[in-house]
Design an enzyme around this catalytic site. Structure first.
Site, PDB file in Angstrom:
ATOM      1  N   HIS A 177      -1.618  -3.923 -58.142  1.00 26.31           N
ATOM      2  CA  HIS A 177      -2.189  -2.714 -57.637  1.00 26.31           C
ATOM      3  C   HIS A 177      -2.045  -2.732 -56.244  1.00 26.31           C
ATOM      4  O   HIS A 177      -3.034  -3.205 -55.404  1.00 26.31           O
ATOM      5  CB  HIS A 177      -3.959  -2.415 -58.140  1.00 26.31           C
ATOM      6  CG  HIS A 177      -4.305  -1.132 -58.071  1.00 26.31           C
ATOM      7  ND1 HIS A 177      -3.691  -0.232 -57.351  1.00 26.31           N
ATOM      8  CD2 HIS A 177      -5.468  -0.554 -58.556  1.00 26.31           C
ATOM      9  CE1 HIS A 177      -4.506   1.080 -57.443  1.00 26.31           C
ATOM     10  NE2 HIS A 177      -5.326   0.851 -58.084  1.00 26.31           N
ATOM     11  N   HIS A 180      -3.569   3.264 -53.600  1.00 26.24           N
ATOM     12  CA  HIS A 180      -4.974   3.980 -53.630  1.00 26.24           C
ATOM     13  C   HIS A 180      -5.952   3.367 -52.578  1.00 26.24           C
ATOM     14  O   HIS A 180      -7.374   3.697 -52.774  1.00 26.24           O
ATOM     15  CB  HIS A 180      -5.438   3.839 -55.045  1.00 26.24           C
ATOM     16  CG  HIS A 180      -4.563   4.702 -55.805  1.00 26.24           C
ATOM     17  ND1 HIS A 180      -4.669   4.624 -57.305  1.00 26.24           N
ATOM     18  CD2 HIS A 180      -3.775   5.772 -55.675  1.00 26.24           C
ATOM     19  CE1 HIS A 180      -3.837   5.669 -57.695  1.00 26.24           C
ATOM     20  NE2 HIS A 180      -3.201   6.183 -57.088  1.00 26.24           N
ATOM     21  N   TYR A 182      -6.806   0.089 -51.752  1.00 25.10           N
ATOM     22  CA  TYR A 182      -7.348  -0.870 -52.029  1.00 25.10           C
ATOM     23  C   TYR A 182      -6.902  -2.162 -51.119  1.00 25.10           C
ATOM     24  O   TYR A 182      -6.126  -1.789 -50.131  1.00 25.10           O
ATOM     25  CB  TYR A 182      -7.315  -1.204 -53.609  1.00 25.10           C
ATOM     26  CG  TYR A 182      -8.187  -0.081 -54.276  1.00 25.10           C
ATOM     27  CD1 TYR A 182      -9.530  -0.184 -54.073  1.00 25.10           C
ATOM     28  CD2 TYR A 182      -7.365   0.792 -55.257  1.00 25.10           C
ATOM     29  CE1 TYR A 182     -10.145   1.068 -54.796  1.00 25.10           C
ATOM     30  CE2 TYR A 182      -8.191   1.647 -55.937  1.00 25.10           C
ATOM     31  CZ  TYR A 182      -9.619   1.980 -55.629  1.00 25.10           C
ATOM     32  OH  TYR A 182     -10.256   3.018 -56.172  1.00 25.10           O
TER      33      TYR A 182
HETATM   34  C1  LIG Z   1     -10.498   8.395 -64.577  1.00 22.69           C
HETATM   35  C2  LIG Z   1      -9.292   7.862 -63.812  1.00 22.69           C
HETATM   36  C3  LIG Z   1      -9.248   6.633 -63.318  1.00 22.69           C
HETATM   37  C4  LIG Z   1      -8.078   6.073 -62.684  1.00 22.69           C
HETATM   38  N1  LIG Z   1      -7.990   4.659 -62.476  1.00 22.69           N
HETATM   39  C5  LIG Z   1      -7.098   4.264 -61.907  1.00 22.69           C
HETATM   40  C6  LIG Z   1      -6.485   2.787 -61.841  1.00 22.69           C
HETATM   41  O1  LIG Z   1      -7.562   2.134 -62.264  1.00 22.69           O
HETATM   42  N2  LIG Z   1      -5.615   2.267 -61.181  1.00 22.69           N
HETATM   43  C7  LIG Z   1      -4.522   3.406 -60.765  1.00 22.69           C
HETATM   44  O2  LIG Z   1      -3.779   2.723 -60.258  1.00 22.69           O
HETATM   45  N3  LIG Z   1      -4.682   4.497 -60.558  1.00 22.69           N
HETATM   46  C8  LIG Z   1      -5.978   4.952 -61.291  1.00 22.69           C
HETATM   47  N4  LIG Z   1      -6.094   6.146 -61.329  1.00 22.69           N
HETATM   48  C9  LIG Z   1      -4.909   7.257 -60.992  1.00 22.69           C
HETATM   49  C10 LIG Z   1      -4.094   7.434 -62.460  1.00 22.69           C
HETATM   50  O3  LIG Z   1      -3.425   6.319 -62.922  1.00 22.69           O
HETATM   51  C11 LIG Z   1      -3.062   8.614 -61.750  1.00 22.69           C
HETATM   52  O4  LIG Z   1      -2.212   8.212 -61.114  1.00 22.69           O
HETATM   53  C12 LIG Z   1      -3.776  10.088 -61.275  1.00 22.69           C
HETATM   54  O5  LIG Z   1      -4.405  10.371 -62.372  1.00 22.69           O
HETATM   55  C13 LIG Z   1      -2.574  11.023 -61.482  1.00 22.69           C
HETATM   56  O6  LIG Z   1      -1.942  11.108 -62.463  1.00 22.69           O
HETATM   57  P1  LIG Z   1      -2.120  12.428 -63.467  1.00 22.69           P
HETATM   58  O7  LIG Z   1      -2.008  13.441 -62.839  1.00 22.69           O
HETATM   59  O8  LIG Z   1      -0.989  12.096 -64.645  1.00 22.69           O
HETATM   60  O9  LIG Z   1      -3.774  12.424 -64.119  1.00 22.69           O
HETATM   61  C14 LIG Z   1      -7.331   6.736 -62.257  1.00 22.69           C
HETATM   62  C15 LIG Z   1      -7.301   8.260 -62.603  1.00 22.69           C
HETATM   63  C16 LIG Z   1      -8.348   8.799 -63.169  1.00 22.69           C
HETATM   64  C17 LIG Z   1      -8.341  10.329 -63.536  1.00 22.69           C
END
Ligand SMILES: Cc1cc2nc3c(=O)[nH]c(=O)nc-3n(C[C@H](O)[C@H](O)[C@H](O)COP(=O)(O)O)c2cc1C
Length: 374
Positions: A177, A180, A182
């Site tokens: 990871h 975002h 981190y």
């Molecule tokens: C509930 C939730 C939890 C997420 N947890 C993570 C995570 O653990 N690791 C990560 O890299 N991104 C995380 N994300 C980001 C998603 O992997 C993704 O990049 C983001 O939702 C945008 O894609 P989407 O438009 O298809 O939802 C999270 C997003 C949501 C909504």
């Protein structure tokens, strides 16, 4: 018409990712769900992930802590203790029984934490001692402690050991990871890293920690089992960079140094509003062109956009977050052009083992018939 049909099917075509044979390109994005009590993955996760598993599909597990200091959210899983490794095993087995591939996302939150999440109430660690500016979310992250250069190899080693543990638990590979805001980004991005030692300053120095993590994890489990997630354009958690294209390009070049490095998973820049519609800006092309391995794009994709970017060669695979969270049978719905369940934001991060987790409905046969005849 013929071109449209071709595009419509692109997400559902097979793809060979290194040694892995995928039957389609609809990937489950990593999603933190806060249901791993005491940082131990729970049996309900076996149901949740196997609901989303398909033969030849790729699932990326939620962000999983590499150590006790890596934590910053309630009830997130870890992969640093024996108990956690043993608890992952039946979950991974359940996914494998459905014929899917399962990667573990390795996570250290750095300063996106508070003393309450840290061993002995100590300060979270980071590249910096600067706290994240409190916003209107009501969450106040603690003031971090800047890691000394001599401590960094220990954190790198935590990632290495976590990768070993993940593979021991049965995961097919790991996703580092690096997105975002981190810990990896707290080093990589010049908006957060103000160090003057060999881990700060130049682009090469700021990326040194991330590159050391990549090298250590590759050395432990092999390049063919390692991917990374990066989000050079985003500015989450006070992590922004003045030159995201240079940052992303530099990181991709470091990945390319490992022959067979499996995949680079990148998150799109924020959506732009174009003619009143939210649009993906497709800013990842320079990295896609530069990277030698499998390229995964994520962030705001729907069926139409996903088919388009695969058909155009912009991405090999597309990861879906919220749509896959709310639609356990997303690849099937995409195949049929069926309607989608709406996601419920209010249960994204709650701790219930069922509600908002394993209770999103599958398409029933009635819906399938009407989708097929539509
Ligand atoms: C509930 C939730 C939890 C997420 N947890 C993570 C995570 O653990 N690791 C990560 O890299 N991104 C995380 N994300 C980001 C998603 O992997 C993704 O990049 C983001 O939702 C945008 O894609 P989407 O438009 O298809 O939802 C999270 C997003 C949501 C909504």
């Amino acid at each position: 018409m013929a071109h449209q049909e071709e595009e419509a099917a692109a997400l559902l075509t097979p793809y060979k990712m290194g040694r892995f044979e995928l039957s389609h390109r609809v990937v489950l994005a990593p999603l933190t769900r806060c249901r791993s009590y005491g940082n131990v993955p729970q049996p309900h996760a076996a149901l949740y992930y196997s609901q989303r598993a398909t033969r030849g599909g790729l699932l990326v597990a939620e962000a999983t802590c590499v150590s006790a200091t890596a934590r910053g959210y309630p009830e997130t899983p870890g992969v640093w203790t024996r108990e956690q490794v043993e608890a992952w095993r039946p979950i991974v087995d359940a996914v494998h029984r459905k014929g899917a591939l399962f990667f573990c996302q390795l996570w250290h939150v750095g300063r996106v934490s508070t003393n309450e999440y840290q061993p002995n109430g100590q300060a979270p660690v980071s590249s910096t001692d600067r706290q994240i500016t409190p916003d209107d979310s009501g969450i106040v992250y603690s003031k971090p402690r800047r890691l000394g250069a001599e401590e960094i190899p220990r954190v790198v080693d935590d990632f290495r050991r976590a990768a070993r543990n993940a593979v021991e638990a049965g995961f097919d590979g790991v996703e580092i990871h690096g997105a975002h805001g981190y810990l990896l980004e707290q080093f990589m991005k010049d908006g957060a890293n103000a160090r003057a030692d060999r881990y700060g300053g130049s682009l090469e120095n700021r990326c040194r920690f991330a590159v050391e993590v990549v090298d250590a994890v590759v050395g432990e489990v092999g390049a063919g089992r390692v991917g990374i997630r990066l989000s050079p354009f985003l500015d989450y958690m006070d992590c922004s960079d003045s030159d995201p294209v240079a940052l992303g390009a530099y990181m991709v070049q470091q990945l390319n140094k490992h022959p067979g490095f499996l995949y680079c998973h990148m998150v799109e820049p924020r959506m732009a509003i174009v003619e009143g519609r939210r649009r993906i800006t497709h800013g990842l092309l320079p990295f896609r062109k530069l990277f030698n391995g499998t390229f995964i794009a994520a962030g705001g994709y729907d069926r139409e956009e996903g088919n388009k970017v695969v058909a155009d060669g912009y991405a090999d695979l597309v990861a879906y977050g919220r749509l896959f969270l709310a639609n356990p049978d997303l690849p099937r719905r995409f195949a049929l052009g069926a309607p989608l369940n709406k996601y419920d934001r209010s249960t994204f991060y709650t701790q219930d083992p069922v509600v908002g987790y394993t209770d999103y409905p599958f398409l029933d046969e009635k819906d399938e018939d009407s989708a097929a005849s539509a």
